[in-house]
Design a protein around this motif. Structure first.
Motif, short mmCIF file in Angstrom:
data_model
loop_
_atom_site.label_atom_id
_atom_site.label_comp_id
_atom_site.label_asym_id
_atom_site.label_seq_id
_atom_site.Cartn_x
_atom_site.Cartn_y
_atom_site.Cartn_z
N ALA A 42 0.83 -1.20 0.00
CA ALA A 42 0.00 0.00 0.00
C ALA A 42 0.86 1.24 0.00
O ALA A 42 2.01 1.22 0.44
CB ALA A 42 -0.90 0.00 1.24
N THR A 43 0.27 2.34 -0.49
CA THR A 43 0.92 3.63 -0.31
C THR A 43 0.59 4.09 1.09
O THR A 43 -0.49 3.81 1.61
CB THR A 43 0.41 4.66 -1.33
N CYS A 44 1.52 4.79 1.73
CA CYS A 44 1.31 5.19 3.11
C CYS A 44 1.72 6.64 3.32
O CYS A 44 2.85 7.01 2.99
CB CYS A 44 2.10 4.29 4.05
N ALA A 45 0.81 7.43 3.86
CA ALA A 45 1.11 8.80 4.26
C ALA A 45 0.91 8.89 5.76
O ALA A 45 -0.12 8.49 6.27
CB ALA A 45 0.19 9.77 3.53
N MET A 46 1.92 9.42 6.45
CA MET A 46 1.83 9.57 7.89
C MET A 46 1.62 11.04 8.22
O MET A 46 2.49 11.86 7.99
CB MET A 46 3.08 9.01 8.56
N LYS A 47 0.44 11.36 8.74
CA LYS A 47 0.04 12.74 8.98
C LYS A 47 0.91 13.44 10.02
O LYS A 47 1.22 14.60 9.87
CB LYS A 47 -1.42 12.80 9.41
N GLY A 48 1.32 12.78 11.07
CA GLY A 48 2.07 13.40 12.15
C GLY A 48 3.52 13.65 11.82
O GLY A 48 4.18 14.46 12.45
N ALA A 49 4.08 12.99 10.81
CA ALA A 49 5.50 13.09 10.50
C ALA A 49 5.90 14.47 10.00
O ALA A 49 6.98 14.96 10.32
CB ALA A 49 5.88 12.03 9.46
N LEU A 50 5.07 15.15 9.26
CA LEU A 50 5.41 16.45 8.70
C LEU A 50 5.63 17.49 9.79
O LEU A 50 6.56 18.27 9.73
CB LEU A 50 4.30 16.92 7.74
N LYS A 51 4.82 17.48 10.82
CA LYS A 51 4.97 18.42 11.93
C LYS A 51 6.28 18.19 12.67
O LYS A 51 6.95 19.13 13.06
CB LYS A 51 3.80 18.29 12.90
N GLU A 52 6.67 16.93 12.86
CA GLU A 52 7.90 16.63 13.56
C GLU A 52 9.12 17.06 12.76
O GLU A 52 10.08 17.58 13.30
CB GLU A 52 7.99 15.13 13.85
N LEU A 53 9.10 16.90 11.44
CA LEU A 53 10.23 17.29 10.61
C LEU A 53 10.41 18.80 10.57
O LEU A 53 11.51 19.30 10.51
CB LEU A 53 10.03 16.77 9.17
N ASN A 54 9.31 19.53 10.58
CA ASN A 54 9.36 20.98 10.48
C ASN A 54 9.31 21.68 11.83
O ASN A 54 9.03 22.86 11.90
CB ASN A 54 8.19 21.49 9.62
N ASN A 55 9.57 20.98 12.89
CA ASN A 55 9.49 21.54 14.23
C ASN A 55 10.47 22.71 14.38
O ASN A 55 11.68 22.53 14.50
CB ASN A 55 9.78 20.46 15.27
N GLY A 56 9.93 23.93 14.35
CA GLY A 56 10.75 25.11 14.54
C GLY A 56 11.49 25.58 13.30
O GLY A 56 12.16 26.59 13.33
N GLN A 57 11.40 24.86 12.20
CA GLN A 57 12.08 25.26 10.98
C GLN A 57 11.10 25.93 10.03
O GLN A 57 9.96 25.51 9.90
CB GLN A 57 12.69 24.05 10.28
N LYS A 58 11.57 26.98 9.36
CA LYS A 58 10.73 27.63 8.36
C LYS A 58 10.85 26.86 7.06
O LYS A 58 11.93 26.38 6.70
CB LYS A 58 11.17 29.07 8.15
N THR A 59 9.74 26.75 6.35
CA THR A 59 9.77 26.08 5.07
C THR A 59 9.11 26.97 4.04
O THR A 59 8.41 27.89 4.36
CB THR A 59 9.02 24.73 5.12
N GLY A 60 9.32 26.67 2.81
CA GLY A 60 8.68 27.42 1.74
C GLY A 60 9.62 28.44 1.13
O GLY A 60 10.77 28.60 1.57
N PRO A 61 9.14 29.18 0.15
CA PRO A 61 9.98 30.12 -0.59
C PRO A 61 10.53 31.24 0.27
O PRO A 61 11.60 31.76 0.00
CB PRO A 61 9.06 30.69 -1.67
#
Length: 140
Positions: A113-132
């Motif tokens: 199956a394809t798997c997307a983990m909803k909570g993982a994105l918040k943990e990776l970006n904890n305190g880091q700015k993302t985007g342009p």
């Protein structure tokens, strides 16, 4: 669902009850409930509950599952959307798409199956700015 009267108090709590679909039973259609489910039979359709769904070793589901938690020992084919944990036991066979908060897979389980983990994105970006706006260019 049902009310029971004890000591002058009325108790009505369908969320603490577990619905069971027994082995040898086939249900075609959508199921919506406030309680937990244990499936030992076959469900051809969608299941939606805020509780927990357990698909036993003899259980099979073909459709969409939306709940908070799920333990799978049997077969599942379709889409899974869980707000918390998907646990796949050694006898589990899952095919399709999943979107979960956490994933636990025992050795021996089949997970195609394809798997997307909803909570993982918040943990990776904890305190880091993302985007342009956070990228800088240097013309050196």
């Amino acid at each position: 669902m049902f009310s029971e009267k004890k000591s002058g108090k009325t108790i009505s709590d369908s969320s603490s009850q577990q619905n069971t679909i027994a082995q040898g039973t086939t249900i075609t259609g959508d199921i919506v409930s406030d309680g937990d489910f244990r499936i030992e039979g076959t469900v051809e359709g969608n299941i939606k509950t805020p509780g927990k769904v357990v698909i036993g070793k003899t259980g099979a589901v073909n459709g969409t599952l939306k709940s908070s938690n799920a333990d799978i020992e049997g077969k599942f084919s379709g889409k899974i959307f869980l707000s918390d944990t998907l646990s796949l036991r050694a006898s589990a066979h899952v095919e399709g798409e999943t979107e979960v908060g956490k994933l636990a897979v025992e050795p021996g389980a089949t997970f195609n199956a394809t798997c997307a983990m909803k909570g993982a994105l918040k943990e990776l970006n904890n305190g880091q700015k993302t985007g342009p706006s956070s990228t800088t260019k240097s013309n050196a």
